[in-house]
Each structure stands twice: as C-alpha cells, then as structure tokens.
Write a protein that holds these residues in place. Structure first.
Motif, PDB file in Angstrom:
ATOM      1  N   GLY A   1     -73.182  18.752 103.525  1.00 42.35           N
ATOM      2  CA  GLY A   1     -73.361  18.212 104.863  1.00 42.35           C
ATOM      3  C   GLY A   1     -72.806  16.818 105.049  1.00 42.35           C
ATOM      4  N   VAL A   2     -72.006  16.340 104.090  1.00 44.74           N
ATOM      5  CA  VAL A   2     -71.384  15.029 104.230  1.00 44.74           C
ATOM      6  C   VAL A   2     -70.263  15.138 105.261  1.00 44.74           C
ATOM      7  CG1 VAL A   2     -70.112  13.197 103.059  1.00 44.74           C
ATOM      8  CG2 VAL A   2     -71.938  14.405 101.868  1.00 44.74           C
ATOM      9  N   THR A   3     -70.247  14.251 106.239  1.00 48.28           N
ATOM     10  CA  THR A   3     -69.255  14.301 107.303  1.00 48.28           C
ATOM     11  C   THR A   3     -68.177  13.240 107.085  1.00 48.28           C
ATOM     12  OG1 THR A   3     -70.604  12.822 108.656  1.00 48.28           O
ATOM     13  CG2 THR A   3     -70.923  15.183 108.970  1.00 48.28           C
ATOM     14  N   ASN A   4     -67.095  13.372 107.831  1.00 46.38           N
ATOM     15  CA  ASN A   4     -65.964  12.427 107.760  1.00 46.38           C
ATOM     16  C   ASN A   4     -65.416  12.327 106.346  1.00 46.38           C
ATOM     17  OD1 ASN A   4     -66.362  11.718 110.523  1.00 46.38           O
ATOM     18  ND2 ASN A   4     -68.005  10.333 109.889  1.00 46.38           N
ATOM     19  N   VAL A   5     -65.323  13.487 105.649  1.00 48.87           N
ATOM     20  CA  VAL A   5     -64.856  13.500 104.265  1.00 48.87           C
ATOM     21  C   VAL A   5     -63.332  13.592 104.236  1.00 48.87           C
ATOM     22  CG1 VAL A   5     -64.988  14.637 102.036  1.00 48.87           C
ATOM     23  CG2 VAL A   5     -66.966  14.643 103.539  1.00 48.87           C
ATOM     24  N   ASP A   6     -62.726  12.734 103.442  1.00 52.89           N
ATOM     25  CA  ASP A   6     -61.286  12.766 103.226  1.00 52.89           C
ATOM     26  C   ASP A   6     -61.047  12.887 101.728  1.00 52.89           C
ATOM     27  OD1 ASP A   6     -58.544  12.544 103.294  1.00 52.89           O
ATOM     28  OD2 ASP A   6     -58.520  10.389 103.703  1.00 52.89           O
ATOM     29  N   VAL A   7     -60.658  14.084 101.262  1.00 53.61           N
ATOM     30  CA  VAL A   7     -60.409  14.327  99.844  1.00 53.61           C
ATOM     31  C   VAL A   7     -58.912  14.554  99.658  1.00 53.61           C
ATOM     32  CG1 VAL A   7     -60.946  15.729  97.827  1.00 53.61           C
ATOM     33  CG2 VAL A   7     -62.678  15.380  99.587  1.00 53.61           C
ATOM     34  N   ARG A   8     -58.288  13.740  98.806  1.00 51.10           N
ATOM     35  CA  ARG A   8     -56.848  13.826  98.619  1.00 51.10           C
ATOM     36  C   ARG A   8     -56.496  13.967  97.140  1.00 51.10           C
ATOM     37  NH1 ARG A   8     -55.112   8.439 101.357  1.00 51.10           N
ATOM     38  NH2 ARG A   8     -57.344   8.014 101.473  1.00 51.10           N
ATOM     39  N   HIS A   9     -55.323  14.557  96.903  1.00 48.26           N
ATOM     40  CA  HIS A   9     -54.833  14.769  95.539  1.00 48.26           C
ATOM     41  C   HIS A   9     -53.572  13.948  95.305  1.00 48.26           C
ATOM     42  CE1 HIS A   9     -51.993  17.174  92.878  1.00 48.26           C
ATOM     43  NE2 HIS A   9     -52.924  16.748  92.052  1.00 48.26           N
ATOM     44  N   ASP A  10     -53.466  13.348  94.113  1.00 47.70           N
ATOM     45  CA  ASP A  10     -52.272  12.626  93.676  1.00 47.70           C
ATOM     46  C   ASP A  10     -51.887  11.542  94.683  1.00 47.70           C
ATOM     47  OD1 ASP A  10     -50.142  11.860  92.146  1.00 47.70           O
ATOM     48  OD2 ASP A  10     -48.814  13.484  92.809  1.00 47.70           O
ATOM     49  N   VAL A  11     -52.728  10.513  94.780  1.00 49.96           N
ATOM     50  CA  VAL A  11     -52.467   9.419  95.708  1.00 49.96           C
ATOM     51  C   VAL A  11     -52.239   8.125  94.924  1.00 49.96           C
ATOM     52  CG1 VAL A  11     -53.867  10.472  97.511  1.00 49.96           C
ATOM     53  CG2 VAL A  11     -54.910   8.813  95.956  1.00 49.96           C
ATOM     54  N   GLU A  12     -51.613   7.161  95.568  1.00 47.88           N
ATOM     55  CA  GLU A  12     -51.422   5.840  94.993  1.00 47.88           C
ATOM     56  C   GLU A  12     -52.296   4.844  95.741  1.00 47.88           C
ATOM     57  OE1 GLU A  12     -47.318   4.753  94.947  1.00 47.88           O
ATOM     58  OE2 GLU A  12     -46.890   5.888  93.122  1.00 47.88           O
ATOM     59  N   LEU A  13     -53.091   4.070  95.008  1.00 48.79           N
ATOM     60  CA  LEU A  13     -53.939   3.043  95.593  1.00 48.79           C
ATOM     61  C   LEU A  13     -53.482   1.684  95.088  1.00 48.79           C
ATOM     62  CD1 LEU A  13     -57.509   4.642  95.245  1.00 48.79           C
ATOM     63  CD2 LEU A  13     -55.939   4.747  97.192  1.00 48.79           C
ATOM     64  N   VAL A  14     -53.375   0.728  95.998  1.00 48.82           N
ATOM     65  CA  VAL A  14     -52.909  -0.604  95.642  1.00 48.82           C
ATOM     66  C   VAL A  14     -54.103  -1.455  95.204  1.00 48.82           C
ATOM     67  CG1 VAL A  14     -51.764  -2.686  96.471  1.00 48.82           C
ATOM     68  CG2 VAL A  14     -51.003  -0.434  97.276  1.00 48.82           C
ATOM     69  N   GLY A  15     -54.051  -1.943  93.980  1.00 52.05           N
ATOM     70  CA  GLY A  15     -55.103  -2.801  93.456  1.00 52.05           C
ATOM     71  C   GLY A  15     -54.749  -4.267  93.595  1.00 52.05           C
ATOM     72  N   LYS A  16     -55.570  -5.115  93.005  1.00 56.17           N
ATOM     73  CA  LYS A  16     -55.350  -6.556  93.080  1.00 56.17           C
ATOM     74  C   LYS A  16     -54.154  -6.996  92.230  1.00 56.17           C
ATOM     75  CE  LYS A  16     -59.754  -6.734  92.181  1.00 56.17           C
ATOM     76  NZ  LYS A  16     -61.123  -7.128  91.802  1.00 56.17           N
TER      77      LYS A  16
END
Length: 291
Positions: A25-40
């Motif tokens: 029942g969790v809403t507004n879920v965005d699940v993605r595969h093989d993504v790049e996230l920019v860190g510090k």
C-alpha cells in the motif's frame, strides 16, 4: 533458482520490490533499475533504486544485487556503506544475494543498518511461514543553535549606527551559509546530513553535535537594518526514531516459486514465478506505531 545473467537478476529484484511495495500500500513508489546517482565526490552506478514519499518525507533505498554462487563477503558491505555515505539524503542500503552472506558481512550490516536479503527458490529446510518487516525511521530535531561571532556583530552594528539588534534565525536545515562575497558555502541541510549520518545503532539515541566553520561564514538575517550575521558554529540536538512498523505474516503453500528472506531477522516473503507477493492465507497486516 537457476543462475541467470546478472542483469536478469537485477531486473527480477526490481520487479520483486516494486510488487512488494505496491502490495503493502505504499504510494508514489518509483523503482528503477541500473541508475546513476551523483554523490558528493563521485557518480555511482546503482543496481536497483527506489524512493517513495509519505507524510511529506522522501524515503530512498539503494539496492545492490549479487547473483553469485558464493556467499557475499564483508568487503562488499564496506563498499556499499561508502556509497551510502557519499550520497546526499541518507538513503537506506540493501544487498540482495542468491547465495547468502558470510558472518562478517552480516555483523557489519547489522551494525550500520544495512538490510540483507536472500532471493532464491525455497529449500526444503525453509520454515513454511514468512513475513516482511518494514520500519519507518525519521530524524527528530530537538534543538538547534546558531553561534554568532558577537564581537563582529557589535562592530557591524556600531558601523551601521545601531544601538541594538535582534533577529530570529530559521531552522538550521533551511539556512544557507555564504562567504564574504555572498557565494554559497554550505547549507544547513548538508551540515545535518554530515553531523548525523543514519546508522542503525543510533536509533533511539539522542546526540548534540557541533559544526565549526574554519573560514568567515555569514547568514541572511532577514532584517534590512542588519542584513547579515557572521556565524562561528552550528549546534544541533537530534535523535533518530522509529515511528511506524509494518509486518505482514503469511503461510506458505505449493505455489511458492521464490522466497525473499530477510537475513537480519530471518523473516521470509513468498513470491510467485513473476516475483509478485502471493495473497495472504493467514495473518493480517499490522501497523504498530512507535514513538
């Protein structure tokens, strides 16, 4: 489960968590595969990433998938912890393995609040009862204090012809700190993230920590007569608390194709051949509020 290509295992893991979160029942879920996230300090490749928002709070989770024949070693958990520390927003970390985890990996993961899961076909020795336990954790800000350079403040007030000055600062996480020429140096939110990185051992513990500036730093006062103030340090009193817990309990049957096992607490979740959670046969969904 037969050994699959690493990408197949990652996409299957993505489908599993997408289905479980939707089922819960969790809403507004965005699940993605093989993504790049920019860190510090670097850009990180993430196998599976999900985020959702509840009560205005954004929850992020980074998932590392290990479709290996051997159990995952402690060094892999070290690597994920370094990635989590580098990413803004304090995402939660999870490692999913086909073959399980060595004892050192489990010990380190528990100490740092990293979730461990096995995703594979059920063995005969598995207990025929399963569940999945979700805990919602939030940071409670008890007190914040901006420590001003009072000699500088008095000198500036005298220069501007003021006999007294008073202003109320914003909450620490909303303040933007700037240099002498007005260039942004750091935000209050980033200071909080650095002072209080999420750690499983910190849940329920209250800490007061200080960030001291080693260079001249200023903040906007919102007052036209004295538009800026010089800041020496910021002190924050904060506590990580679990405010809600959701537990789903099931009884297994012959239609179970895969089992997702929480290695930390031993709970199991049964899945069909498509990675979807099977309908409950026994046991209600229980939400336990926690202070």
């Amino acid at each position: 489960m037969k050994k699959t290509a690493w990408r197949d295992y990652e996409t299957f893991t993505q489908r599993v968590f997408q289905a479980i979160l939707t089922h819960e029942g969790v809403t507004n879920v965005d699940v993605r595969h093989d993504v790049e996230l920019v860190g510090k300090t670097a850009t990180h490749q993430i196998d599976v990433y999900w985020e959702f928002e509840q009560a205005g709070v954004l929850y992020r989770t980074v998932v590392s998938c290990k479709d290996w024949a051997a159990r995952v070693k402690q060094g892999e958990i070290f690597t994920l912890k370094a990635v989590l520390d580098d990413l803004p927003g304090q995402p939660r970390g999870i490692v999913v393995s086909r073959a399980g985890f060595q004892e050192g990996a489990q010990t380190y993961a528990r100490a740092h609040g990293i979730g461990l899961y096995e995703l594979r076909v059920p063995d005969k020795g598995y207990v025929r009862n399963l569940g999945l336990d979700f805990e919602a954790v939030k940071a409670v800000l008890h007190e914040h204090e901006v420590l001003l350079d009072m000699p500088w403040m008095r000198s500036e007030a005298a220069r501007l012809g003021l006999h007294a000055f008073r202003f109320t600062s914003e909450q620490s996480d909303k303040i933007v700190f700037t240099s002498e020429n007005g260039t942004q140096v750091i935000t209050g939110k980033l200071i909080m993230d650095q002072l209080f990185p999420f750690n499983g051992e910190d849940i329920g513990r209250r800490h007061r920590r200080r960030h001291t500036f080693n260079e001249p730093v200023f903040m906007d006062t919102g007052e036209s007569m004295l538009p800026r103030a010089k800041v020496l340090a910021v002190e924050i009193d904060l506590e990580w608390v679990v405010y809600a817990r959701t537990f789903v309990d099931y009884t297994l049957n012959e239609f179970v194709a895969f089992v997702l096992k929480n290695v930390v607490d031993g709970r199991l979740h049964r899945l069909d051949a498509e990675g979807r959670p099977l309908p409950p046969e026994t046991g209600p969904v229980i939400v336990l509020p926690r202070s």
